[in-house]
Design an enzyme around this catalytic site. Structure first.
Site, PDB file in Angstrom:
ATOM      1  N   HIS A  54      31.621  52.278  32.963  1.00 27.26           N
ATOM      2  CA  HIS A  54      32.997  53.011  32.621  1.00 27.26           C
ATOM      3  C   HIS A  54      32.963  53.012  31.145  1.00 27.26           C
ATOM      4  CE1 HIS A  54      33.742  51.466  36.870  1.00 27.26           C
ATOM      5  NE2 HIS A  54      33.678  50.300  36.275  1.00 27.26           N
ATOM      6  N   GLN A  57      35.744  52.052  28.419  1.00 28.14           N
ATOM      7  CA  GLN A  57      36.240  50.599  28.192  1.00 28.14           C
ATOM      8  C   GLN A  57      35.400  50.138  27.066  1.00 28.14           C
ATOM      9  OE1 GLN A  57      35.570  48.234  31.611  1.00 28.14           O
ATOM     10  NE2 GLN A  57      37.023  49.816  32.807  1.00 28.14           N
ATOM     11  N   HIS A 265      28.348  44.783  42.129  1.00 29.37           N
ATOM     12  CA  HIS A 265      28.654  43.586  41.758  1.00 29.37           C
ATOM     13  C   HIS A 265      28.052  42.481  42.914  1.00 29.37           C
ATOM     14  CE1 HIS A 265      30.534  44.751  38.225  1.00 29.37           C
ATOM     15  NE2 HIS A 265      31.733  45.265  38.719  1.00 29.37           N
ATOM     16  N   ASP A 316      28.579  48.365  32.934  1.00 31.38           N
ATOM     17  CA  ASP A 316      29.861  48.381  33.495  1.00 31.38           C
ATOM     18  C   ASP A 316      30.827  48.398  32.286  1.00 31.38           C
ATOM     19  OD1 ASP A 316      32.253  47.846  34.704  1.00 31.38           O
ATOM     20  OD2 ASP A 316      31.674  46.044  35.854  1.00 31.38           O
TER      21      ASP A 316
END
Length: 450
Positions: A54, A57, A265, A316
């Site tokens: 992502h 972020q 995950h 992530d």
């Protein structure tokens, strides 16, 4: 044609010395062998893919480490801070942040990235005139950095498994299936301007965020399909209460994944779920640094690999982008849980080699990329390590990987090629100055509005 000579290289049949390879203009490896090298490197490896990012972020790294007034922070309190942050981002911010992220990925040894992209709309939730405006920002970043991009537009329909409306922090994500399909088509058109190794997939966000009908529709896709699964205890409880089964059990019974799937995950699985999901052929997309940061839990890597499961590695939330550290954290989490050493290694084998081989093969599978091997016909996704580093004196074969992953860091990475594009040279991205300047300007603007 580009010709590379390596003092040592990890080929499909193991380590070899004095290796030369010739790259074709289309970014693939034309053949092993060649004359008059254009580049001489010490140690040459196939470069893995980063399967889960992502990108936006990255700009909030370091902003979520203060303990809240409740006395107990979790993924869910972190998510509220993330929602407030993302509401300030413009498409230009997304482009600048993503370019910085992709540059750091390349400098750490990844040659490609799967971007799990869900920040689609304007603050307030209104679509942009071009539904794929923010996807275009991701593609513009990839054009600047030269990374191999697999774009994964995310479908996010509802605020929870009960079908409640999207909350204020989620409305920039939201689409129904029809509008998502239009967005996806526009994103694919934008992606077509990138080099031929770029790919597009789909990403139903999670069992919480998509309906059964939409999930069944997206499961028919022929390309990569990525989805968060069994990340948090509260998520498992919510799905079990609504569907009468835990998330992995429900998926295996109702929407069985196959080799097109990458399930992200999977930190909350029972032993029988781990073994059964591994046998499905789906890749487990693991992000050990983020999973540690968010307190997700520990993936059962021992049982997964014993069941011949495939893994890929992602960054992530991008709070720290480091291929070596992700692999190290994966192994160390198993050691802490099991109170042992070399837990993920095969008997008598190297831990670093097993981790690297698994991440390279699984990463290529997860993002639908013809990479992961130094062999004719494969994309020239390559890492060159610094053979002159003091810590590699006297090291050869798998000891090189063990030293890089467990004793050193990304400063060993000297060069990276992505589909033959020589994007990292002498440890630095070729466009580092302009990418970093854009990122600094973005953060300065955000600091004024936060």
């Amino acid at each position: 044609m580009t010709v590379i000579h390596a003092g040592a290289a990890l080929l499909t049949d193991g380590w070899q010395t004095d290796v030369t390879l010739t790259l074709a203009p289309d970014g693939t490896i034309a053949r092993l062998g060649g004359e008059s090298p254009d580049h001489r490197v010490g140690i040459l490896l196939p470069a893995p893919a980063n399967v889960h990012s992502h990108a936006f972020q990255r700009a909030m790294a370091g902003l979520t480490e203060t303990r809240g007034p409740s006395g107990r922070d979790s993924f869910w309190t972190w998510r509220q801070l993330m929602f407030r942050f993302l509401d300030r981002l413009t498409p230009e911010d997304i482009r600048a942040i993503t370019a910085q992220v992709q540059m750091e990925m390349l400098e750490s040894g990844y040659a490609s990235s799967g971007e799990f992209h869900y920040l689609h709309h304007q603050p307030g939730g209104a679509p942009y005139a071009n539904l794929a405006e923010t996807s275009a920002a991701i593609c513009a970043a990839a054009s600047k950095t030269g990374i191999g991009l697999t774009l994964l537009p995310v479908l996010y329909e509802q605020g929870g498994v009960d079908g409640r409306p999207l909350g204020p922090g989620q409305i920039r994500f939201g689409n129904d299936l029809d509008r998502f399909q239009d967005l996806h088509a526009q994103a694919a058109k934008t992606l077509s301007a990138l080099p031929d190794d770029a790919r597009i997939g789909v990403a139903p966000h999670s069992l919480r965020a998509v309906t059964h009908n939409a999930l069944a529709e997206l499961a028919q896709s022929s390309g990569p399909i990525h989805m968060h699964l069994a990340e948090q205890v509260a998520e498992v409880d919510e799905i079990k209460a609504a569907y009468g089964a835990r998330p992995v059990e429900w998926m295996l019974d109702n929407c069985p994944p196959d080799k097109n799937w990458c399930l992200i995950h999977c930190t909350q699985m029972e032993p029988h779920e781990t073994a059964a999901l591994a046998l499905s052929g789906a890749v487990a997309g693991l992000c050990p640094l983020t999973e540690s940061s968010l307190g997700d839990g520990i993936f059962d890597g021992v049982r997964w690999l014993e069941s011949n499961g495939a893994i890929g590695i992602g960054s992530d939330s991008n709070i720290r982008i480091s291929l070596a550290e992700e692999l190290r954290q994966l192994e160390y989490s198993q050691r802490l849980r099991d109170k042992g050493r070399a837990v993920l290694a095969a008997p008598g084998g190297s831990t670093g080699r097993r981790l690297f081989d698994a991440a390279t093969a699984g990463g290529a599978q997860a993002i639908g990329r013809n990479s992961g091997q130094i062999a004719p016909g494969y994309l020239a996704d390559l890492i060159a390590l610094d053979a002159d580093d003091a810590d590699l004196i006297g090291r050869s074969g798998d000891q090189i990987l063990d030293t890089w992953i467990f004793a050193r860091d990304d400063r060993l990475v000297r060069d990276v090629w992505s589909a033959g594009r020589h994007v990292v040279q002498n440890g630095r991205h070729v466009a580092r100055e302009t990418i970093s300047a854009d990122y600094r300007a973005c953060l300065s603007r955000l600091a004024e509005v936060m």
